[in-house]
Design an enzyme around this catalytic site. Structure first.
Site, PDB file in Angstrom:
ATOM      1  N   LYS A  53       0.957  -1.446   0.184  1.00  0.00           N
ATOM      2  CA  LYS A  53       0.144  -0.149   0.194  1.00  0.00           C
ATOM      3  C   LYS A  53       0.481   1.318  -0.407  1.00  0.00           C
ATOM      4  CE  LYS A  53      -0.829   0.483   5.247  1.00  0.00           C
ATOM      5  NZ  LYS A  53       0.155   1.362   5.276  1.00  0.00           N
ATOM      6  N   THR A  54       1.780   1.624   0.918  1.00  0.00           N
ATOM      7  CA  THR A  54       2.979   2.385   1.331  1.00  0.00           C
ATOM      8  C   THR A  54       3.626   2.650  -0.732  1.00  0.00           C
ATOM      9  OG1 THR A  54       3.473   1.910   2.951  1.00  0.00           O
ATOM     10  CG2 THR A  54       4.596   3.563   1.994  1.00  0.00           C
ATOM     11  N   ASP A 239      -3.749   7.146   4.522  1.00  0.00           N
ATOM     12  CA  ASP A 239      -3.380   6.149   5.133  1.00  0.00           C
ATOM     13  C   ASP A 239      -3.946   5.686   5.874  1.00  0.00           C
ATOM     14  OD1 ASP A 239      -1.392   4.361   4.600  1.00  0.00           O
ATOM     15  OD2 ASP A 239      -0.112   4.717   5.118  1.00  0.00           O
ATOM     16  N   GLU A 240      -4.426   4.196   6.261  1.00  0.00           N
ATOM     17  CA  GLU A 240      -4.999   3.895   7.408  1.00  0.00           C
ATOM     18  C   GLU A 240      -5.781   4.267   7.560  1.00  0.00           C
ATOM     19  OE1 GLU A 240      -3.242   1.484   8.745  1.00  0.00           O
ATOM     20  OE2 GLU A 240      -1.051   1.304   8.121  1.00  0.00           O
ATOM     21  N   GLN A 270      -7.698  -4.679  10.116  1.00  0.00           N
ATOM     22  CA  GLN A 270      -6.503  -3.927  10.633  1.00  0.00           C
ATOM     23  C   GLN A 270      -6.946  -3.352  11.263  1.00  0.00           C
ATOM     24  OE1 GLN A 270      -3.024  -4.259   9.160  1.00  0.00           O
ATOM     25  NE2 GLN A 270      -3.431  -4.738   7.056  1.00  0.00           N
ATOM     26  N   ARG A 619       2.514 -10.452  10.507  1.00  0.00           N
ATOM     27  CA  ARG A 619       3.917  -9.571  11.212  1.00  0.00           C
ATOM     28  C   ARG A 619       5.219 -10.188  10.363  1.00  0.00           C
ATOM     29  NH1 ARG A 619       2.349  -4.834  10.159  1.00  0.00           N
ATOM     30  NH2 ARG A 619       0.332  -6.200   9.179  1.00  0.00           N
TER      31      ARG A 619
END
Length: 762
Positions: A53-54, A239-240, A270, A619
């Site tokens: 996504k980044t 973002d997020e 998330q 993770r």
């Protein structure tokens, strides 16, 4: 980097531009490319864990600039941590070079701070207002409680601060909190909130929540200011997005109101920060809020093995509150997940240490992380790691800008920059000790309260009025003179030089040596690191002021301070969000620990706990090792804990059980269970256990059973909550209080004298 001259010249050929754009889009998969090249209008990108996504956000910024001709200065990208913002900024600058100048990429708080600095007059703030961090806020609340004589309240200073923060995130004023209060304690909280806000105003200070709230108030009171920022924000990228709260949601609405070009990237699976005010409905209802939304799902995971992705996807599919997506990967399946069923929590920590040593030849210690649900779980791990000589670092403990010596020195600088800062005054007036006692300070505080003045100004009036003895007056006057000298220096000296002068002038090294002995050297290293931080800031920001440096230090979050040092990383799952490691240990997978006992009361809470587990699992890149303890110590007693219900949701074939070498020590040791369900379920549940049955009784010697029959470990049945196991008891007679874990309702405090509680004998 794309040379700017390739796009600025009118003679540039179309094929050259096309070649440059191909370079920007190169390596993106089909869905990523769709998100990057999306034109105008609202865009929702549902980005699964590890789906890049980044990269999508940064390449979209570049594409808007190169292909769309949008100036960088008209693109705003916001995220939640300084670390994420810095990484995003670095990638954009690497691709755009000089064309990236003027763009804004930062956190919500940094964006609001920038707006408030520019429009402080309209926001009703002085130009030099300061930002109180969590420790400053706590100190202020303590002072209010002490001044009001309400130390005996059932709420702690921390809980008062937390309630104030929740009220601000809900955009609730002190008056509204008071109107909604139905008890004396509720009215007291509203009163403390009001006094807290008055104290902030008097100190020319704001807290982190105020950065957002005051910006929204500015926009509401001055629509022309809001319109000006909306006009400048031609494209907004968030973002997020699943972690946004109400103020952030409204801020986004303001900034995107004019152009409507809003791209939000997030993953509802998330969303794990509801306790901070995050509202999952923001992402779930984005399409309803923004008609005409284009939705793109990023489902290919580039991070983890096929086994890890398969297990995590199966787990999260049990949630109802989600948009729906299925992660997949082209990575190899890799090794199966491992589940260690430990006899007790200490055995669990020993097993983790052994596994760390066993895996050390394949992965460095700094490539491993141990994740847990609550901070308290680190104690056993730390003890065993120290005993075994395993280096480690804890993330989420005392961070750099929260360390005493750093806060001491910054308090001096903050007071010089803003003499109305009462929290900083109280912190340093006698640090290092200069003989200004509590009696003198009480007089100064009485003057401040009576005259409505900041403490610095009140101290001057105290001296002028001769309200303290001559010796005390001399010490207080010397302190005020020193702060005045710092104030003069702050106008002409850079922050690093000011701090070095400060350290020498107050002989801070000697103070640390006297107070901390052998630890003084380590604390002085932190002092030197603060000076280095000021130097680095000056190098990176030629026009940066002392106030700018203080702003930067106030905005640095603990999650941004993961150090690049050798050693295993220990942290809570909340701290691990956004990180990844080749090897991850997920410990404490016991019902009552994870999911947490306090989260077992509603389906919504369980879903958030499941999302937290999903975040932990994703993770891991190569290895994921799970563990639970059948007995866990609580206030010195061994309490039985059934395995986490989440283990039952991992499909068969993805996980294998590791039998402890000392299993025979307990007569309830792990065994191979027969019956249906997944392999994880057979490992996880005792053979007679069902979801609606009480957990197995403790098999721990507890001495003679009590006469009332309510022994720890006994099975009981409650008329409302059903079957349960007694975990603890306190008091006697009618005051007897039992802590009981119920299969479907979590842990409850029960008074058997007032409840029909049946003891089950079979």
């Amino acid at each position: 980097m794309i040379p700017p001259e390739r796009f600025d010249s009118p003679e540039i050929a179309n094929d050259a531009r096309r070649a440059a754009l191909d370079a920007v889009l190169g390596g993106l998969n089909e869905e990523q490319a769709r998100a990057v090249t999306h034109g105008g209008g609202p865009l929702l990108v549902l980005a699964g864990a590890g789906s890049g996504k980044t990269r999508v956000i940064t390449h979209r910024i570049v594409h808007l600039t190169v292909a769309g001709g949008v100036p960088s200065s008209r693109i705003v990208a916001v995220t939640f941590t300084n670390k994420a913002a810095a990484e995003m900024r670095r990638r954009v600058e690497r691709l755009l070079g000089a064309r990236a100048s003027g763009g804004w990429i930062g956190t919500f708080h940094a964006l609001c701070l920038r707006i408030l600095r520019r429009n402080h007059d309209q926001a009703g703030l002085p130009a030099g207002f300061v930002i109180y961090d969590s420790a400053d806020q706590q100190s202020l609340v303590k002072r209010i409680l002490r001044a009001e004589g309400i130390e005996s309240s059932s709420d702690t200073p921390r809980s008062f601060r937390s309630r104030i923060s929740r009220a601000k995130n809900a955009l609730q004023t002190p008056d509204e909190m008071e109107q909604a209060a139905y008890s004396p304690q509720g009215r007291l909280r509203a009163r403390v909130y009001r006094l807290y806000q008055q104290a902030l105003h008097q100190a020319n200070a704001v807290d982190f929540d105020d950065l957002l709230v005051r910006t929204l108030e500015l926009f509401d009171r001055h629509p022309e200011v809001a319109q000006g920022y909306a006009q400048r924000c031609e494209h907004l990228l968030v973002d997020e997005y699943q972690d946004t709260n109400r103020p952030q949601y409204l801020l986004i609405r303001h900034l995107s109101a004019l152009h409507g070009n809003i791209c939000v990237v997030g993953d509802e699976d998330q969303s794990i920060y509801r306790f901070r005010g995050a509202e999952i409905r923001n992402i779930l209802e984005f399409e309803a809020d923004h008609p005409g939304t284009s939705t793109i799902r990023l489902e290919q995971n580039y991070r983890s093995t096929g086994t890890i992705i398969g297990a995590a996807t199966a787990l999260i599919s049990n949630n109802v509150l989600r948009k729906g997506k299925t992660l997949w990967t082209q990575n190899p399946d890799g090794e199966m997940l491992e589940l260690f069923c430990a006899p007790d929590d200490r055995s669990e920590a020993v097993h983790v240490a052994r596994q760390v040593r066993a895996l050390e030849s394949d992965a460095g210690l700094d490539e491993m992380a141990v994740l847990y649900r609550t901070n308290a779980q680190s104690r056993q791990l730390e003890e065993i790691f120290r005993r075994e000589g395993i280096p480690y670092q804890i993330v989420g403990s005392v961070q750099f800008y929260e360390r005493k010596e750093v806060k001491d020195l910054l308090a001096y600088v903050k007071l010089a920059a803003n003499p109305a800062d009462d929290v900083s005054f109280r912190r340093i007036v006698n640090t290092p000790p200069r003989g200004i006692g509590e009696t003198t300070l009480r007089v100064v505080e009485d003057v401040a309260r009576t005259m409505g003045l900041p403490l610095m100004e009140a101290a001057g009036h105290t001296l002028e009025s001769g309200l303290v003895a001559s010796r005390a007056a001399g010490r207080l006057e010397k302190f005020l003179d020193f702060v005045a000298e710092l104030l003069e220096r702050s106008d002409e000296r850079p922050a690093a030089e000011l701090i070095e002068h400060l350290v020498e002038s107050i002989d801070y090294a000697a103070y640390l040596e006297k107070g901390y002995g052998a630890m003084a050297g380590e604390r002085m290293e932190n002092v030197q690191a603060l000076v280095s931080a000021a130097v680095e800031y000056a190098e990176e920001n030629e026009d940066g002021t002392l106030q700018d440096f203080l702003d930067r230090s106030a905005l640095v979050a603990g999650a941004d301070e993961l150090r690049d040092v050798p050693g295993v990383t220990l942290m809570t799952i909340h701290c691990a969000k956004g990180l990844e490691f080749p090897v991850v240990f997920l410990v404490g997978l016991d019902d009552g620990v994870f999911p947490h006992a306090m989260a077992s009361d509603t389906p919504e809470n369980i879903e958030e706990e499941r999302r937290l587990c999903y975040v932990a699992m994703t993770r891991a890149r190569r290895r994921l090792l799970l563990s639970h303890a059948r007995l866990r110590r609580l206030q010195g007693a061994l309490i039985p804990h059934p395995p986490s219900r989440f283990l039952e949701e991992i499909p068969p074939g993805r996980i294998r059980e590791i039998v402890p070498p000392d299993a025979g020590f307990f007569d309830d040791a792990p065994v191979r269970y027969a019956g249906g369900g997944s392999s994880a379920a057979r490992v996880a549940r005792p053979r007679t256990a069902r979801r609606d049955a009480a957990p197995a009784p403790a098999r721990v010697p507890v001495g003679p059973p009590p006469e009332d029959g309510f022994a720890i470990g006994a099975l009981v049945r409650h008329p409302r909550f059903g079957g349960g196991t007694i975990l603890d008891r306190e008091g006697r007679g009618k005051q007897l209080k039992l802590t009981i874990r119920f299969a479907d309702h979590g842990s409850k405090k029960i008074l058997p004298a007032y409840t029909k509680l049946l003891i089950q004998t079979g």
